[in-house]
Design a protein around this motif. Structure first.
Motif: not given
Length: 323
Positions: A154-160
């Motif tokens: 979720l963190g990587h998706l949020g940054r993306t």
């Protein structure tokens, strides 16, 4: 990124044989083009009006012929001193023409041509004096190469997602809108058929879908984001990456072209295509050098099987280690 790897993959960063010769060839072409343009100015009312508006052609020629045309010829002949005359003069004229065209709505073609000459002269000047273009110095801040900080899916998706909002907003909305305004003010706009806008709408939907698919795949499978400042920890050979090596770049260029078609702006289309050249010659070699330095033979094999721009008809098999 190891310097040796970067040098081997990016000729514009590391220098390449014939760089100075290429720069001098550009200046020779520019000198000829400048001379032909001035010939057109004094023999054609259409050329004079489109490129100079109501400016006094004789008064400008007195300065521009020696400082631009002759200086370009001298630079082509190998005179580095001529660059110290040519480059400041080209920048000054570009700024002046842009201001004049914006205030009066006249001479838009002249402003556009001088801006192109300024960019070309700067690049050619670097080639002549240094033999190379220090492209890697452009990749700083959010474009600098760094691995993504550890985070969950979720963190990587949020940054993306945040990257998409910022970069799509800037490069697909703000900058194209500014270009459209300038294009209209400088009287460079060309009427396009209504069908072109419909084609643009279909293209932007398809390209955006590809971009979102690639971004999701990169975030969930690579433990990172598409942005160089938060690069993935794993080599991603999944989703659209099984068909084309850089689906995000393909999507971005297609989106830019589509926005130009929707806006009826040929200049936005050119802006998108120039972006593809900049990415292909500046960013891609450095990015792939970084990938090769981190993933070695796995990336080399992947690069050999999957093209950068043209998708495969059949997806490349997913390696067992990345499946």
């Amino acid at each position: 990124m190891p310097t040796a790897v970067r040098a081997s993959l990016n000729p514009f960063t590391a220098g390449f044989r014939g760089g100075a010769r290429l720069g001098r060839a550009y200046f020779a072409a520019q000198a000829i083009a400048g001379a032909l343009w001035w010939l057109g100015v004094f023999t054609s009312d259409v050329v004079r009006t489109a490129t100079l508006g109501e400016l006094d052609a004789v008064a400008i020629a007195v300065f521009d012929v020696p400082l631009f045309v002759v200086a370009s010829a001298l630079a082509a002949a190998g005179s580095r001193a001529a660059l110290w005359v040519l480059l400041p003069w080209t920048a000054l004229v570009s700024a002046g023409m842009a201001l004049y065209a914006t205030i009066t709505g006249l001479a838009g073609w002249g402003a556009l041509l001088m801006i192109a000459a300024m960019l070309g002269s700067t690049a050619a000047g670097l080639l002549v004096t240094m033999g190379w273009i220090p492209a890697e110095r452009l990749l700083v801040g959010p474009l600098g190469f760094r691995l993504a900080r550890p985070a969950g899916r979720l963190g990587h998706l949020g940054r993306t997602g945040a990257q998409i909002v910022v970069f799509w907003g800037l490069f697909l909305v703000v900058l194209p809108a500014a270009i459209v305004l300038v294009e209209a003010r400088w009287q460079l706009d060309i009427a396009l058929p209504a069908a072109v806008r419909l084609i643009g709408l279909m293209l932007v939907v398809a390209a955006s879908g590809l971009g979102l698919w690639a971004a999701f795949t990169m975030s969930t499978r690579g433990e990172g984001t598409p942005l160089p400042s938060a690069m993935p920890h794993r080599l991603v050979i999944a989703g659209p990456y099984r068909y084309v090596r850089n689906p995000m770049a393909v999507a971005g260029i297609a989106q830019g072209v589509a926005v130009g078609l929707i806006a009826g702006s040929w200049l936005v289309v050119v802006y998108a295509l120039c972006g593809s050249l900049l990415w292909n010659w500046v960013v891609r070699p450095l990015e792939e050098a970084d990938l090769e330095s981190r993933f070695g033979a796995d990336f080399v094999a992947y690069r050999r099987q999957v093209a950068c721009w043209l998708p495969r008809l059949r997806p490349v098999p997913v390696p067992a280690a990345t499946d």
